[in-house]
Design a protein around this motif. Structure first.
Motif, PDB file in Angstrom:
ATOM      1  N   HIS A 106      25.898  48.596  44.425  1.00 28.07           N
ATOM      2  CA  HIS A 106      27.215  48.018  44.690  1.00 28.07           C
ATOM      3  C   HIS A 106      27.325  46.576  44.206  1.00 28.07           C
ATOM      4  O   HIS A 106      28.242  45.851  44.602  1.00 28.07           O
ATOM      5  N   ALA A 107      26.424  46.160  43.323  1.00 27.06           N
ATOM      6  CA  ALA A 107      26.367  44.765  42.899  1.00 27.06           C
ATOM      7  C   ALA A 107      27.639  44.298  42.212  1.00 27.06           C
ATOM      8  O   ALA A 107      28.015  43.125  42.312  1.00 27.06           O
ATOM      9  N   LEU A 108      28.318  45.185  41.508  1.00 30.00           N
ATOM     10  CA  LEU A 108      29.494  44.769  40.748  1.00 30.00           C
ATOM     11  C   LEU A 108      30.807  45.019  41.483  1.00 30.00           C
ATOM     12  O   LEU A 108      31.875  45.027  40.881  1.00 30.00           O
ATOM     13  N   ALA A 109      30.710  45.204  42.789  1.00 29.43           N
ATOM     14  CA  ALA A 109      31.921  45.408  43.586  1.00 29.43           C
ATOM     15  C   ALA A 109      32.286  44.160  44.375  1.00 29.43           C
ATOM     16  O   ALA A 109      33.213  44.183  45.185  1.00 29.43           O
ATOM     17  N   GLY A 110      31.590  43.062  44.123  1.00 28.88           N
ATOM     18  CA  GLY A 110      31.742  41.869  44.962  1.00 28.88           C
ATOM     19  C   GLY A 110      33.136  41.278  44.987  1.00 28.88           C
ATOM     20  O   GLY A 110      33.611  40.838  46.026  1.00 28.88           O
ATOM     21  N   SER A 111      33.814  41.232  43.838  1.00 31.94           N
ATOM     22  CA  SER A 111      35.125  40.575  43.793  1.00 31.94           C
ATOM     23  C   SER A 111      36.240  41.567  43.512  1.00 31.94           C
ATOM     24  O   SER A 111      37.266  41.234  42.912  1.00 31.94           O
ATOM     25  N   ALA A 112      36.072  42.809  43.974  1.00 29.05           N
ATOM     26  CA  ALA A 112      37.063  43.854  43.695  1.00 29.05           C
ATOM     27  C   ALA A 112      38.441  43.522  44.258  1.00 29.05           C
ATOM     28  O   ALA A 112      39.462  43.981  43.750  1.00 29.05           O
ATOM     29  N   ASN A 113      38.478  42.715  45.305  1.00 33.07           N
ATOM     30  CA  ASN A 113      39.758  42.415  45.948  1.00 33.07           C
ATOM     31  C   ASN A 113      40.325  41.058  45.550  1.00 33.07           C
ATOM     32  O   ASN A 113      41.265  40.564  46.175  1.00 33.07           O
ATOM     33  N   VAL A 114      39.746  40.431  44.525  1.00 28.03           N
ATOM     34  CA  VAL A 114      40.252  39.151  44.038  1.00 28.03           C
ATOM     35  C   VAL A 114      41.149  39.424  42.834  1.00 28.03           C
ATOM     36  O   VAL A 114      40.697  39.960  41.823  1.00 28.03           O
ATOM     37  N   HIS A 115      42.413  39.070  42.941  1.00 29.39           N
ATOM     38  CA  HIS A 115      43.360  39.396  41.876  1.00 29.39           C
ATOM     39  C   HIS A 115      43.985  38.120  41.317  1.00 29.39           C
ATOM     40  O   HIS A 115      45.013  37.647  41.811  1.00 29.39           O
ATOM     41  N   ALA A 116      43.360  37.555  40.288  1.00 26.99           N
ATOM     42  CA  ALA A 116      43.998  36.467  39.555  1.00 26.99           C
ATOM     43  C   ALA A 116      45.093  37.070  38.684  1.00 26.99           C
ATOM     44  O   ALA A 116      45.030  38.244  38.301  1.00 26.99           O
ATOM     45  N   ARG A 117      46.096  36.269  38.362  1.00 29.61           N
ATOM     46  CA  ARG A 117      47.202  36.765  37.544  1.00 29.61           C
ATOM     47  C   ARG A 117      47.551  35.760  36.453  1.00 29.61           C
ATOM     48  O   ARG A 117      47.446  34.549  36.650  1.00 29.61           O
ATOM     49  N   ARG A 118      47.970  36.293  35.318  1.00 24.56           N
ATOM     50  CA  ARG A 118      48.427  35.436  34.245  1.00 24.56           C
ATOM     51  C   ARG A 118      49.745  34.772  34.681  1.00 24.56           C
ATOM     52  O   ARG A 118      50.670  35.444  35.163  1.00 24.56           O
ATOM     53  N   SER A 119      49.821  33.463  34.539  1.00 23.42           N
ATOM     54  CA  SER A 119      50.998  32.735  35.026  1.00 23.42           C
ATOM     55  C   SER A 119      52.265  33.145  34.300  1.00 23.42           C
ATOM     56  O   SER A 119      53.352  33.177  34.892  1.00 23.42           O
ATOM     57  N   SER A 120      52.180  33.469  33.028  1.00 22.87           N
ATOM     58  CA  SER A 120      53.366  33.730  32.218  1.00 22.87           C
ATOM     59  C   SER A 120      54.101  35.004  32.609  1.00 22.87           C
ATOM     60  O   SER A 120      55.330  35.064  32.562  1.00 22.87           O
ATOM     61  N   ASP A 121      53.350  36.052  32.989  1.00 24.31           N
ATOM     62  CA  ASP A 121      54.013  37.328  33.278  1.00 24.31           C
ATOM     63  C   ASP A 121      53.542  38.012  34.562  1.00 24.31           C
ATOM     64  O   ASP A 121      54.014  39.104  34.893  1.00 24.31           O
ATOM     65  N   GLY A 122      52.611  37.376  35.284  1.00 31.27           N
ATOM     66  CA  GLY A 122      52.145  37.937  36.547  1.00 31.27           C
ATOM     67  C   GLY A 122      51.191  39.102  36.411  1.00 31.27           C
ATOM     68  O   GLY A 122      50.842  39.747  37.416  1.00 31.27           O
ATOM     69  N   SER A 123      50.756  39.415  35.188  1.00 29.55           N
ATOM     70  CA  SER A 123      49.851  40.544  34.997  1.00 29.55           C
ATOM     71  C   SER A 123      48.490  40.273  35.639  1.00 29.55           C
ATOM     72  O   SER A 123      47.966  39.160  35.596  1.00 29.55           O
ATOM     73  N   GLU A 124      47.921  41.314  36.242  1.00 34.97           N
ATOM     74  CA  GLU A 124      46.658  41.193  36.961  1.00 34.97           C
ATOM     75  C   GLU A 124      45.487  41.073  35.991  1.00 34.97           C
ATOM     76  O   GLU A 124      45.445  41.742  34.954  1.00 34.97           O
ATOM     77  N   LEU A 125      44.517  40.223  36.324  1.00 37.45           N
ATOM     78  CA  LEU A 125      43.355  39.980  35.480  1.00 37.45           C
ATOM     79  C   LEU A 125      42.085  40.412  36.206  1.00 37.45           C
ATOM     80  O   LEU A 125      41.849  40.009  37.346  1.00 37.45           O
TER      81      LEU A 125
END
Length: 360
Positions: A106-125
């Motif tokens: 499960h090592a790569l599940a650490g930030s699964a709930n962190v949703h940064a977004r592009r400021s210009s269009d709100g798209s999830e990164l």
């Protein structure tokens, strides 16, 4: 709003964009990056060798200062210097129960709930490899940060997050190099330079650096190499000539190419040990015949994250740094901004330089 290097799609040009970060939720930490290393794993994600959801902010080798923490975070506080840990162990899966935390399911599940977004269009990164270090700031799970050990400058500490842990661990944990043994390190990038220093710390009697570029010899010798071989069709033969025609006790492969893995294997003595650290594609197939496996009695093993436990190994590495046995400055050949990442990728592909370090 902060600046970040955004990879919109596999193989697409990187974009420097403004992104919006959420406030840290329960168990999360916001970090202002001081520096981030550009690792070959980032290149493998960007070009599709390894899969990553896109668009994404990559970067997994970093260090910085805690800006704020979410509810329940007690091991760090605002103002603390931290190293990003891109592969935190869960402590409860089968691998963790065996003590093999570097193989945590499960090592790569650490930030699964962190949703940064592009400021210009709100798209999830997507946060590449949990920590999204190619940004001025990032929000990560609390177990993705470890306190920077005393005596290690914050910018240098970024290298502890991958290159140094992996290179040191490959030598000390995977290959288990003993004092007086001979070692060949194939590939003199940032990881290879860390492995060369680790071999010196282990007390290896002869340390052979191997790379396609003759220009890296001085850098390799600064890191601890006693000999230098320019990679060719005769690499294994050249290494054997340096060791009384026996071959080295240990080879560490830091490239991830079939030909290099085969050369590393061939460069070891009968009963020798080869540790493969480099990440290659599925098309890189290595073949052996049954008779040679029997006759040579060699060991070939993969190595993930240096078979390291960051929480246990960081204090050990810090002690080596404070005592002058590890010199992190040797690894860094380029200090760049975010917009220098594509050129750093190109240099990797061309076999130029050591570690490029994004300094914020």
């Amino acid at each position: 709003m902060v600046r970040a290097a955004v990879f919109p799609a596999v193989g697409a040009p990187m974009e420097i964009a403004d992104i919006d970060l959420p406030e840290p939720g329960p168990g999360q930490v916001r970090v202002r990056l001081a520096a981030a290393g550009v690792c070959h794993s980032d290149l493998s994600l960007a070009n599709g060798t390894m899969r990553v959801p896109v668009p994404a902010v990559l970067g997994h080798e970093g260090a910085g200062t805690v800006v704020s923490v979410g509810e329940g975070v007690t091991h760090v506080a605002p103002g603390d210097g931290v190293v990003l840990n891109w592969a935190p162990s869960c402590g409860s899966c089968h691998a963790c129960e065996l003590g093999e935390v570097w193989l945590c399911a499960h090592a790569l599940a650490g930030s699964a709930n962190v949703h940064a977004r592009r400021s210009s269009d709100g798209s999830e990164l997507h946060p590449g490899l949990n920590v999204a270090a190619f940004a001025e700031e990032t929000v990560v799970a609390g177990n993705c940060v470890l306190p920077v050990p005393d005596g290690v400058p914050l910018t240098d500490a970024a290298l502890l997050g991958c290159a140094v842990l992996t290179g040191y661990g490959a030598v000390h944990h995977s290959a288990r190099v003993r004092k007086g043994e001979t070692v060949a390190v194939h590939g003199v990038g940032g990881l290879g330079l860390a492995a060369l220093q680790a071999a010196r710390v282990a007390g290896a009697s002869r340390i052979v650096a191997v790379d396609v570029s003759p220009d890296k010899e001085e850098l390799a010798r600064r890191a601890g190499a006693t000999d230098y071989v320019v990679a060719s069709d005769t690499t294994a033969r050249d290494i054997r000539a340096l060791t009384g025609k026996q071959g080295v006790d240990v080879a560490v492969e830091c490239v991830g190419r079939a030909a290099t893995i085969r050369a590393a294997w061939d460069s070891t003595r009968r009963g020798g040990r080869t540790t493969v650290v480099g990440i290659g594609g599925k098309d890189q197939e290595v073949t052996f015949n049954a008779l040679e496996l029997f006759h040579w009695g060699r060991t070939l093993s993969g190595c993930v994250y240096g078979n390291s436990d960051p929480s246990a190994d960081l204090p050990v590495l810090a002690e080596h740094i404070r005592e002058g046995r590890l010199d992190l400055s040797v690894l860094v050949t380029d200090r760049i901004g975010l917009d220098g990442i594509p050129a750093a990728f190109d240099n990797m592909l061309a076999g130029k330089g050591g570690r490029a370090l994004v300094v914020f």
